[in-house]
Design a protein around this motif. Structure first.
Motif, PDB file in Angstrom:
ATOM      1  N   UNK A   1      -3.333   4.918  -6.787  1.00 12.36           N
ATOM      2  CA  UNK A   1      -2.632   5.680  -6.002  1.00 12.36           C
ATOM      3  C   UNK A   1      -1.540   6.232  -6.679  1.00 12.36           C
ATOM      4  N   UNK A   2      -0.735   5.392  -7.369  1.00 12.37           N
ATOM      5  CA  UNK A   2       0.558   5.629  -7.843  1.00 12.37           C
ATOM      6  C   UNK A   2       0.440   6.862  -8.980  1.00 12.37           C
TER       7      UNK A   2
ATOM      8  N   UNK B   1       1.129   8.139   6.582  1.00 12.23           N
ATOM      9  CA  UNK B   1      -0.038   6.922   7.303  1.00 12.23           C
ATOM     10  C   UNK B   1       0.099   7.256   8.885  1.00 12.23           C
TER      11      UNK B   1
ATOM     12  N   UNK C   1       9.448   0.879   5.276  1.00 15.03           N
ATOM     13  CA  UNK C   1       9.962  -0.341   4.260  1.00 15.03           C
ATOM     14  C   UNK C   1      11.076  -0.899   5.644  1.00 15.03           C
TER      15      UNK C   1
ATOM     16  N   UNK D   1       0.835  -1.207  -0.082  1.00 16.11           N
ATOM     17  CA  UNK D   1      -0.112  -0.331   0.087  1.00 16.11           C
ATOM     18  C   UNK D   1       0.978   1.514  -0.056  1.00 16.11           C
ATOM     19  N   UNK D   2       1.824   1.024   1.074  1.00 16.30           N
ATOM     20  CA  UNK D   2       2.664   2.401   0.833  1.00 16.30           C
ATOM     21  C   UNK D   2       3.645   2.430  -0.437  1.00 16.30           C
ATOM     22  N   UNK D   3       3.848   1.560  -1.006  1.00 11.95           N
ATOM     23  CA  UNK D   3       4.656   1.571  -2.109  1.00 11.95           C
ATOM     24  C   UNK D   3       3.608   2.064  -3.266  1.00 11.95           C
ATOM     25  N   UNK D   4       2.722   1.885  -3.412  1.00  9.98           N
ATOM     26  CA  UNK D   4       1.619   2.541  -4.403  1.00  9.98           C
ATOM     27  C   UNK D   4       1.520   4.275  -4.092  1.00  9.98           C
ATOM     28  N   UNK D   5       1.208   4.401  -2.832  1.00 16.34           N
ATOM     29  CA  UNK D   5       1.272   5.722  -2.459  1.00 16.34           C
ATOM     30  C   UNK D   5       2.497   6.581  -2.955  1.00 16.34           C
TER      31      UNK D   5
END
Lengths: 366, 261
Positions: B75-76, B87, B93, A224-228
């Motif tokens: 989103x991308x 968030x 990561x 999810x974070x990667x997409x954002x």
């Protein structure tokens, strides 16, 4: 002790040296010595085909490492691409005869197809399957592998003899060189497979430093974070799946070339164990690391070779029937104590202590 | 194109099953401002941010960024257009270093298309310096403290070179001095020319940095205005701030804690 076992153990030690990212000089020495060892091996070894097999399964593992290690999508169906690659190469390059309508194109065209066809299949399969995560993805890929095998079992010819896969009677590979040249053939094969295996590792080294590679890491860590952050997760995952399929397909084509014939069965080119071996090899070496499949392939083969040699020792004949049990036990111990593979021992900042093992048990138990 | 409004939210509604998380919310975020978004837990603040960043699709209504409708965009795509977010539950990561985390933002965000991997790392170094995390750059991100992880979230968003940054409770769990540092950081980002939408429970932050505030309650907008206007609104006091907050303000006491604590 067999000579090949010595080569494999030396191979493990030198690859560990070569993987020392933070000590460039040591790493260069390791790579140099490893290169020397692998160049000399076929001239000294009494059975160079065993070493060739190390590289073939290693190449397939490099493929799994791209999707399972870098991207975090554990595929349990790599044998589908292994088999597809084998069929693609054989159908393209094998000399046609009365029994089979193959194309008889040059062997290098066959190998291009062995990478291309599985990659295209991965594109089609990956589109729906990569929407699943974790266990569901694993189960889906397992299903894909079974389905692909059944397709090859049941499809004989497509489009009025245009493309014939032989159905359940399989395909034979016409020897490219005469029997007298078998020795030369085996040398050539050794070096070409070695070059492909080494090339795949160099490719992965480059990948881990590229934007595409970092995109894959980000997806593995948190999709999810990667997409954002602007990563097109769908296409990155499909790209990784295609790369994985291409490497595994190439390896499968080599297995077909070495075996001389392929059948769409579990004891031939659709051996379900292949899907597991590539995972075990990556686990042994270090999942998601550049050198992991290299170390893993040597380690896996060394264990097999050692258990094989042990059977010949008086009093150890029983090992023959227990090979898989012992191997399974080794894998369990490894996953419990060294989940990040052999590379974890040397990458540990505090140097090697027995505490690593205990820490892994504590950290990974819920 | 509307020059002043960077983000226009018109009648945004999000239903989960039959339950409305957000109902018919409309407001604008003007270019160059710091807009606060407050409200009790469950008021729909994060859902709103999810809809803007594309991780949730509005059931009804439209969200426009620079006159372009965002509804249904992945989103991308939205990230590449110049919208970055953090968030509330941080998502670092974990197995990558702090620098790698930030470099990924610099690779794929709005400014990422032109950057090589090496240039993205250079940009990552700059951003880490800006948020004062440069001493940890080679550590794994999982080794950072809570305050550090919040900063890392901010840094990842900043590295995307966004036009607007959506901050989802970057102060939650921080101690007094850490809050002050984070407020300075928000002002510094604003001086950099980036528009900010700040979700926060710490009223000191909202009053301290925001030019305007939007208040949500039960998924509806109940007030909009300057911090002074909003904090004297009876509906807001009733729903969110509480009478104690107002009493303390009247006595000139500083309200360090969030109204909910």
């Amino acid at each position: 002790m067999s000579l090949n076992l010595v080569f494999m153990l030396l191979g493990i030690a030198l690859t560990v040296l070569a993987s020392q990212r933070n000590r460039p000089r040591l790493s260069m020495v390791g790579i140099g010595l490893l290169g020397l060892l692998l160049l000399l091996t076929p001239f000294i070894s009494n059975n160079r085909d065993i070493m060739t097999n190390v590289f073939i399964i290693g190449l397939a593992s490099v493929g799994w490492n791209v999707i399972g290690g870098f991207t975090g999508y554990a595929s349990f169906g790599q044998v589908a691409f292994w088999g597809l690659g084998a069929y693609a190469a054989v159908v393209t390059s094998s000399v046609p005869n009365a029994a089979q309508a193959t194309f008889g194109l040059p062997i290098w065209v066959g190998f291009i197809m062995a990478a291309l066809v599985p990659a295209l299949a991965a594109l089609v399969i990956g589109w729906p399957v990569l929407r699943l995560r974790g266990h569901y993805f694993a189960i889906a890929t397992l299903g894909v592998a079974i389905a692909v095998r059944e397709i090859f079992k049941n499809v004989d010819c497509i489009g009025n003899q245009l493309l014939c896969l032989g159905g359940s009677s399989g395909l034979q590979i016409q020897p490219i060189v005469k029997a007298a040249d078998r020795e030369a053939n085996s040398f050539l094969r050794y070096f070409v497979i070695l070059a492909m295996f080494a090339g795949s590792v160099v490719f992965c080294w480059y990948l881990t430093r590229s934007k595409f590679g970092y995109g894959l890491f980000a997806i593995r860590e948190n999709e999810e974070a990667a997409g954002v952050l602007g990563i097109n997760t769908t296409w990155f995952k499909i790209g990784a799946f295609c790369l994985a399929a291409a490497f595994t397909g190439l390896a499968g084509a080599w297995r077909a070339m070495v075996n001389g014939s392929i059948y769409p069965t579990e004891d031939s080119i659709f051996d379900t164990n292949i899907s597991l071996y590539v995972i075990i090899i990556c686990l042994l070496g270090g999942v998601g690391t550049v050198w992991g499949p290299f170390i893993g392939a040597f380690t896996y083969s060394a264990i097999q070779e050692f258990l094989g040699a042990l059977q010949g020792v008086p009093g150890f004949g029983w090992v023959l029937n227990w090979t898989n049990v012992i191997f399974g036990a080794i894998v369990i111990l490894l996953v419990v104590f060294l989940p990040k593979g052999i590379l974890q021992i040397v990458r540990n900042k505090g140097g090697f202590t027995w505490r690593i093992f205990l820490r892994n048990v504590r950290e990974n138990s819920i | 194109m509307n020059e002043t409004n960077l983000l226009e939210i018109r009648g945004a509604t999000k239903l989960y099953g039959g339950v409305a998380a957000v109902t018919d919310i409309s407001f604008n975020v003007q270019r160059g401002e710091i807009l606060g978004l407050i409200g009790p837990n469950g008021a729909g603040k994060t859902t709103l941010v999810n809809m803007i960043s594309g991780t949730a699709v509005p059931t009804r209504g439209t969200i426009k960024f620079k006159d372009e409708v965002l509804n249904g965009k992945k989103p991308h795509i939205i990230g590449k257009m110049g919208i970055a977010r953090t968030f509330q539950v941080v998502k670092p990561f974990q197995n990558l270093t702090v620098l790698e985390n930030v470099a990924v933002g610099a690779m794929f965000g709005k400014g990422g298309v032109k950057r090589s991997s090496a240039q993205a790392f250079k940009r990552g170094e700059e951003v880490l310096q800006f948020v004062h995390l440069e001493n940890y750059r080679h550590d794994l991100s999982e080794s950072l403290s809570i305050a550090g992880r919040k900063r890392l979230e901010l840094a990842k968003g900043l590295a995307m070179d966004p036009e607007i940054l959506l901050l989802d409770e970057v102060m939650a769990g921080l101690r007094g001095t850490e809050v002050d540092e984070a407020m300075d950081l928000i002002r510094a980002i604003h001086n950099y020319g980036i528009t900010l939408l700040v979700i926060e429970h710490v009223m000191k932050v909202i009053v301290g940095v925001c030019q305007r505030v939007v208040v949500l309650d039960y998924g509806k907008k109940i007030a909009e205005g300057t911090p002074a206007e909003v904090t004297s609104e009876p509906a807001v006091i009733q729903a969110y701030l509480g009478k104690r907050y107002v009493a303390n303000q009247a006595q000139g006491l500083t309200q360090e804690q969030s109204p909910l604590e």
